[in-house]
Design a protein around this motif. Structure first.
Motif, PDB file in Angstrom:
ATOM      1  N   LEU A  29       0.838  -1.208   0.000  1.00  0.00           N
ATOM      2  CA  LEU A  29       0.000   0.000   0.000  1.00  0.00           C
ATOM      3  C   LEU A  29       0.867   1.251   0.000  1.00  0.00           C
ATOM      4  O   LEU A  29       0.583   2.212  -0.719  1.00  0.00           O
ATOM      5  N   THR A  30       1.945   1.222   0.816  1.00  0.00           N
ATOM      6  CA  THR A  30       2.822   2.386   0.851  1.00  0.00           C
ATOM      7  C   THR A  30       3.417   2.647  -0.528  1.00  0.00           C
ATOM      8  O   THR A  30       3.501   3.792  -0.974  1.00  0.00           O
ATOM      9  N   GLY A  31       3.826   1.569  -1.193  1.00  0.00           N
ATOM     10  CA  GLY A  31       4.388   1.716  -2.534  1.00  0.00           C
ATOM     11  C   GLY A  31       3.402   2.371  -3.480  1.00  0.00           C
ATOM     12  O   GLY A  31       3.755   3.266  -4.255  1.00  0.00           O
ATOM     13  N   ILE A  32       2.135   1.957  -3.395  1.00  0.00           N
ATOM     14  CA  ILE A  32       1.116   2.525  -4.285  1.00  0.00           C
ATOM     15  C   ILE A  32       0.881   3.997  -3.944  1.00  0.00           C
ATOM     16  O   ILE A  32       0.810   4.854  -4.832  1.00  0.00           O
ATOM     17  N   VAL A  33       0.783   4.289  -2.638  1.00  0.00           N
ATOM     18  CA  VAL A  33       0.563   5.687  -2.224  1.00  0.00           C
ATOM     19  C   VAL A  33       1.722   6.564  -2.705  1.00  0.00           C
ATOM     20  O   VAL A  33       1.518   7.659  -3.224  1.00  0.00           O
ATOM     21  N   LEU A  34       2.950   6.045  -2.572  1.00  0.00           N
ATOM     22  CA  LEU A  34       4.120   6.814  -2.990  1.00  0.00           C
ATOM     23  C   LEU A  34       4.086   7.115  -4.483  1.00  0.00           C
ATOM     24  O   LEU A  34       4.556   8.152  -4.935  1.00  0.00           O
ATOM     25  N   LEU A  35       3.511   6.180  -5.225  1.00  0.00           N
ATOM     26  CA  LEU A  35       3.418   6.360  -6.671  1.00  0.00           C
ATOM     27  C   LEU A  35       2.472   7.513  -7.010  1.00  0.00           C
ATOM     28  O   LEU A  35       2.649   8.205  -8.009  1.00  0.00           O
ATOM     29  N   GLN A  47       7.768  15.988  -7.229  1.00  0.00           N
ATOM     30  CA  GLN A  47       8.785  16.861  -6.636  1.00  0.00           C
ATOM     31  C   GLN A  47       8.767  16.877  -5.108  1.00  0.00           C
ATOM     32  O   GLN A  47       9.671  17.396  -4.477  1.00  0.00           O
ATOM     33  N   GLN A  48       7.731  16.303  -4.515  1.00  0.00           N
ATOM     34  CA  GLN A  48       7.597  16.416  -3.064  1.00  0.00           C
ATOM     35  C   GLN A  48       8.434  15.385  -2.341  1.00  0.00           C
ATOM     36  O   GLN A  48       7.926  14.405  -1.803  1.00  0.00           O
ATOM     37  N   LEU A  87       7.818  14.789   1.511  1.00  0.00           N
ATOM     38  CA  LEU A  87       6.602  14.033   1.777  1.00  0.00           C
ATOM     39  C   LEU A  87       6.827  12.541   1.519  1.00  0.00           C
ATOM     40  O   LEU A  87       6.444  11.672   2.305  1.00  0.00           O
ATOM     41  N   LYS A  88       7.511  12.266   0.396  1.00  0.00           N
ATOM     42  CA  LYS A  88       7.799  10.862   0.066  1.00  0.00           C
ATOM     43  C   LYS A  88       8.653  10.217   1.139  1.00  0.00           C
ATOM     44  O   LYS A  88       8.415   9.088   1.551  1.00  0.00           O
ATOM     45  N   ARG A  89       9.676  10.961   1.598  1.00  0.00           N
ATOM     46  CA  ARG A  89      10.578  10.396   2.596  1.00  0.00           C
ATOM     47  C   ARG A  89       9.841  10.120   3.891  1.00  0.00           C
ATOM     48  O   ARG A  89      10.025   9.062   4.504  1.00  0.00           O
ATOM     49  N   ILE A  90       8.983  11.077   4.285  1.00  0.00           N
ATOM     50  CA  ILE A  90       8.252  10.892   5.544  1.00  0.00           C
ATOM     51  C   ILE A  90       7.324   9.685   5.430  1.00  0.00           C
ATOM     52  O   ILE A  90       7.263   8.835   6.324  1.00  0.00           O
ATOM     53  N   THR A  91       6.612   9.578   4.287  1.00  0.00           N
ATOM     54  CA  THR A  91       5.695   8.449   4.102  1.00  0.00           C
ATOM     55  C   THR A  91       6.451   7.131   4.190  1.00  0.00           C
ATOM     56  O   THR A  91       6.043   6.202   4.901  1.00  0.00           O
ATOM     57  N   SER A  92       7.566   7.076   3.454  1.00  0.00           N
ATOM     58  CA  SER A  92       8.324   5.828   3.395  1.00  0.00           C
ATOM     59  C   SER A  92       8.847   5.457   4.779  1.00  0.00           C
ATOM     60  O   SER A  92       8.761   4.302   5.209  1.00  0.00           O
ATOM     61  N   ARG A 121      19.300  11.127   2.674  1.00  0.00           N
ATOM     62  CA  ARG A 121      20.184  12.293   2.644  1.00  0.00           C
ATOM     63  C   ARG A 121      20.271  12.882   1.244  1.00  0.00           C
ATOM     64  O   ARG A 121      20.712  14.010   1.069  1.00  0.00           O
ATOM     65  N   GLY A 122      19.880  12.138   0.234  1.00  0.00           N
ATOM     66  CA  GLY A 122      19.921  12.724  -1.105  1.00  0.00           C
ATOM     67  C   GLY A 122      20.052  11.731  -2.247  1.00  0.00           C
ATOM     68  O   GLY A 122      19.635  12.020  -3.352  1.00  0.00           O
ATOM     69  N   THR A 123      20.626  10.532  -1.980  1.00  0.00           N
ATOM     70  CA  THR A 123      20.822   9.616  -3.109  1.00  0.00           C
ATOM     71  C   THR A 123      19.506   9.085  -3.663  1.00  0.00           C
ATOM     72  O   THR A 123      19.465   8.552  -4.764  1.00  0.00           O
ATOM     73  N   ASP A 124      18.413   9.223  -2.881  1.00  0.00           N
ATOM     74  CA  ASP A 124      17.131   8.746  -3.400  1.00  0.00           C
ATOM     75  C   ASP A 124      16.650   9.596  -4.567  1.00  0.00           C
ATOM     76  O   ASP A 124      15.794   9.179  -5.329  1.00  0.00           O
ATOM     77  N   LYS A 125      17.225  10.799  -4.728  1.00  0.00           N
ATOM     78  CA  LYS A 125      16.750  11.679  -5.800  1.00  0.00           C
ATOM     79  C   LYS A 125      17.309  11.293  -7.170  1.00  0.00           C
ATOM     80  O   LYS A 125      16.957  11.906  -8.173  1.00  0.00           O
ATOM     81  N   ASN A 126      18.195  10.280  -7.193  1.00  0.00           N
ATOM     82  CA  ASN A 126      18.772   9.876  -8.480  1.00  0.00           C
ATOM     83  C   ASN A 126      17.733   9.336  -9.443  1.00  0.00           C
ATOM     84  O   ASN A 126      17.948   9.314 -10.644  1.00  0.00           O
ATOM     85  N   GLY A 127      16.641   8.840  -8.927  1.00  0.00           N
ATOM     86  CA  GLY A 127      15.592   8.319  -9.794  1.00  0.00           C
ATOM     87  C   GLY A 127      14.251   8.682  -9.195  1.00  0.00           C
ATOM     88  O   GLY A 127      14.139   8.882  -7.983  1.00  0.00           O
ATOM     89  N   ALA A 128      13.228   8.756 -10.049  1.00  0.00           N
ATOM     90  CA  ALA A 128      11.953   9.289  -9.569  1.00  0.00           C
ATOM     91  C   ALA A 128      11.256   8.348  -8.583  1.00  0.00           C
ATOM     92  O   ALA A 128      10.550   8.791  -7.695  1.00  0.00           O
ATOM     93  N   HIS A 129      11.458   7.043  -8.749  1.00  0.00           N
ATOM     94  CA  HIS A 129      10.609   6.110  -8.000  1.00  0.00           C
ATOM     95  C   HIS A 129      11.372   5.294  -6.974  1.00  0.00           C
ATOM     96  O   HIS A 129      11.014   4.165  -6.675  1.00  0.00           O
ATOM     97  N   PHE A 130      12.429   5.863  -6.424  1.00  0.00           N
ATOM     98  CA  PHE A 130      13.245   5.101  -5.474  1.00  0.00           C
ATOM     99  C   PHE A 130      12.404   4.547  -4.333  1.00  0.00           C
ATOM    100  O   PHE A 130      12.462   3.358  -4.015  1.00  0.00           O
ATOM    101  N   HIS A 131      11.594   5.404  -3.706  1.00  0.00           N
ATOM    102  CA  HIS A 131      10.867   4.972  -2.500  1.00  0.00           C
ATOM    103  C   HIS A 131       9.819   3.911  -2.826  1.00  0.00           C
ATOM    104  O   HIS A 131       9.612   2.979  -2.053  1.00  0.00           O
ATOM    105  N   THR A 132       9.160   4.056  -3.994  1.00  0.00           N
ATOM    106  CA  THR A 132       8.194   3.043  -4.403  1.00  0.00           C
ATOM    107  C   THR A 132       8.884   1.691  -4.556  1.00  0.00           C
ATOM    108  O   THR A 132       8.422   0.675  -4.035  1.00  0.00           O
TER     109      THR A 132
END
Lengths: 109, 514
Positions: free
Chosen positions: B15-21, B26-27, B30-35, B100-111
């Protein structure tokens, strides 16, 4: 019928193994596809071969086909379809980034 | 509500993966907090599950209320709960490093990260062989994308090999599943364990083939010799976060070996009893040797850590391969230790490599790095942990394994290989550490622009090292509470070696009344 299916699975697997051992990405992808065809057929006939029998309960049917392998094979097809799409894109990406289509990324002399 | 607890570790990351999608691209905060929040809940659930099953109960959950063996079941026993807690703890530390920042390398890291957890948790909880295949595919598909996260030529090449070999592995898995279903008519693991006892004589050979095919697949996931060649390149070229999370990936293979070959092909399986007994121990010892030789020969720190992961798998499967209660218990103690230590070393390697600029993580004399003292101390502690020197958890793990080996017929081999490889691990890490820290020079001597290095303030350093220190604390926790944990792992090993209770709990479960 059994013999025919067995031969088809055997040939598909043999082609798949041979092709996936090749050095270039396109034959490898084809080989993986052949392997997944072989395994899908294999899964399907693991419920034994039945002709004209329904997989769900019916009042008129004398015998039934096993519905579970059909469900399994459906899942397996979807997964292998997705994987094939992924590996094709990845091979293209590798071709563009490395400048050749060798699996190990090295030009053959 | 309580009876549904078993499905939460599977459904929550999905569910978290779907919500993150659905969150706008750009947020990032928000993504980091959710994850992160989702992971906190997952830790809470895993702890609750661990406490619930620690008295020996086995929770079986029938999806869609289809009673087993017809429907799919999720089963939480001591082993599954143990693997879950290790997974979520490693994942949390890895995520702490990524945000810290490496998650921004791709759009869907957290998903992808959450979907990876979905696959991992599912694989540990499922009680159905085909379902295990599906969860393997889910975790692999997420791992392919995570591995390639950020892009780059070397990543693509390593990723291509990783994907191709795993696709072949999936095909073999399906062949094995097909044979088992065709001959035994079920895929529920508890039911398989019952049916396999009464296999007719003429089918034994085919089921033997299926069992060994499954072993090949699990050995591939666990990176057991000779199927380990994909691992060093894949782990050495991916980002630190992903490598740290992947420290648990090889353990999925080890878990599957333990589950399938104690439950289905265990001691009570008639003609097929103890199917892989003659294979696992020699292969595990060889893997250990090869892993350590690779670590000695490595030219870069990341590569060395990747080979140490292989060595740790060798040690772990040596423990499981003894197939005694003490051996399995020792292995289950060693498993979290090796996972935490490898993940911490991957993250620390990234910290070191970032500070060395163009020298990256190569074993060449480089510049003196910033925060040399702090990072050097951390490296030193981690080296002690991994080599297994007293007093940290690595020592306790290896001690327990050696103690379990005392009554085993292959004692000289196990003792000799583990002790000698520990010495060589120490040499490899000492060589790497002295090259990185003692032989470092002032920047102008090694022709590096002294201004190229960004100055780090104490906050960013703290952020960077938090996850490494968290993982270290977990290892120290393993050391401090070694008594309680050993009791738990011994009970787990007992439960695994007496699968009757598992089979009963799954097959006689009461379907939840509406």
């Amino acid at each position: 019928m059994e013999l025919l299916i067995a031969i088809i699975i055997g040939v598909l697997t043999a082609c798949g193994v041979y092709l996936s051992l090749r050095g270039r990405t396109f034959p490898v992808v084809l080989g993986l596809t052949f392997l997944s065809y072989a395994v899908n057929l294999f899964l399907l006939i693991m419920g034994r071969l039945t002709v004209g029998a329904p997989p769900i309960i019916s009042d008129t049917a004398a015998n039934y086909a096993d519905p579970l392998p059909q469900a399994l094979v459906l899942t397996a097809i979807v997964i292998s379809f997705g994987m094939t799409a992924f590996v094709i894109i990845l091979s293209l990406k590798a071709f563009l980034e490395m400048g050749n289509d060798q699996v190990d990324g090295k030009h053959k002399p | 509500m309580i009876s549904h607890i078993v499905i939460f570790p599977v459904i929550l990351p999905l569910l978290t993966g779907i919500v993150l999608l659905l969150l706008p691209g750009q947020q990032w905060s928000l993504k980091r907090i959710t994850s992160f929040t989702s992971l906190c809940f997952q830790i809470a659930i895993a702890v609750f599950l661990l406490i619930t099953v620690s008295n020996g109960d086995i929770l079986a959950y029938a999806l869609g209320n289809w009673s087993p063996p017809f429907g799919i079941v999720l089963v939480a026993d001591r082993l599954a709960a143990w693997m879950l807690i290790v997974t979520v703890l490693v994942a949390t530390c890895a995520l702490l490093y990524a945000i810290r920042g490496t998650d921004k390398n791709g759009a869907h890291f957290h998903t992808l990260f959450q979907l990876q957890l979905f696959g991992l948790n599912g694989a540990f909880l499922t009680g159905d062989l085909f379902n295990l295949f599906v969860f393997f595919e889910i975790l692999l598909l997420a791992s392919y994308s995570l591995l390639l996260h950020g892009g780059g030529r070397l990543k693509t090449k390593a990723g291509l090999h990783f994907v191709i070999i795993n696709l072949v592995g999936s095909t073999l898995f399906l062949f094995a599943v097909g044979i088992l279903y065709g001959l035994l008519g079920t895929l529920n693991m508890a039911d398989l364990a019952l049916k396999i006892v009464s296999t007719p004589e003429e089918n034994v050979a085919l089921i033997h083939v299926a069992g060994l095919l499954l072993f090949a697949v699990f050995a591939l996931k666990a990176a057991l010799l000779p199927l380990y060649l994909w691992l060093p390149a894949a782990y050495a070229h991916t980002t630190a976060t992903v490598a740290a999370l992947f420290a648990i990936m090889t353990k999925v293979g080890a878990y599957s070996i333990l589950r399938v070959y104690t439950l289905i092909f265990g001691a009570q399986a008639g003609h097929l009893a103890n199917l892989i007994e003659n294979w696992l121990l020699p292969l595990a010892l060889l893997t250990l040797i090869v892993g350590v030789l690779g670590a000695l020969a490595s030219t870069r720190l990341r590569q060395q850590v990747a080979y140490l992961v292989i060595a740790s798998i060798g040690t772990l499967l040596t423990a499981f391969g003894m197939h005694t209660q003490a051996g399995i218990a020792a292995g289950l103690f060693y498993l979290p230790h090796s996972t935490f230590a490898a993940a911490a070393l991957f993250l620390l390697t990234d910290c070191i490599a970032n500070r060395r600029n163009v020298m990256d993580d190569q074993f060449e004399p480089g510049p003196i790095i910033q925060q040399q003292r702090l990072i050097g101390i951390l490296f030193f502690i981690l080296a002690i942990l991994i080599a297994g020197l007293p007093p940290l958890s690595g020592f306790i793990g290896k001690f327990l394994i050696l103690q379990a080996a005392l009554t085993h017929s292959a004692l000289p081999w196990i003792m000799g290989v583990i002790l000698i490889t520990s010495l060589f691990t120490l040499i490899a890490l000492a060589r790497g550490g002295s090259m990185l820290f003692y032989r470092a020079q002032a920047p102008h001597i090694c022709n590096i622009d002294p201004n190229a290095d960004v100055q780090r303030n104490s906050l960013s350093v703290a952020m960077e090292l938090t996850s490494v220190i968290c993982l270290l604390m977990l290892c120290i926790g393993l050391m401090v509470w070694a008594g309680v944990i050993t009791e738990y792992t011994t009970a787990t090993a007992n439960q695994l070696l007496q699968p009757e209770f598992y089979i009963q709990s799954v097959l006689n479960m009461e379907v939840i009344q509406q």
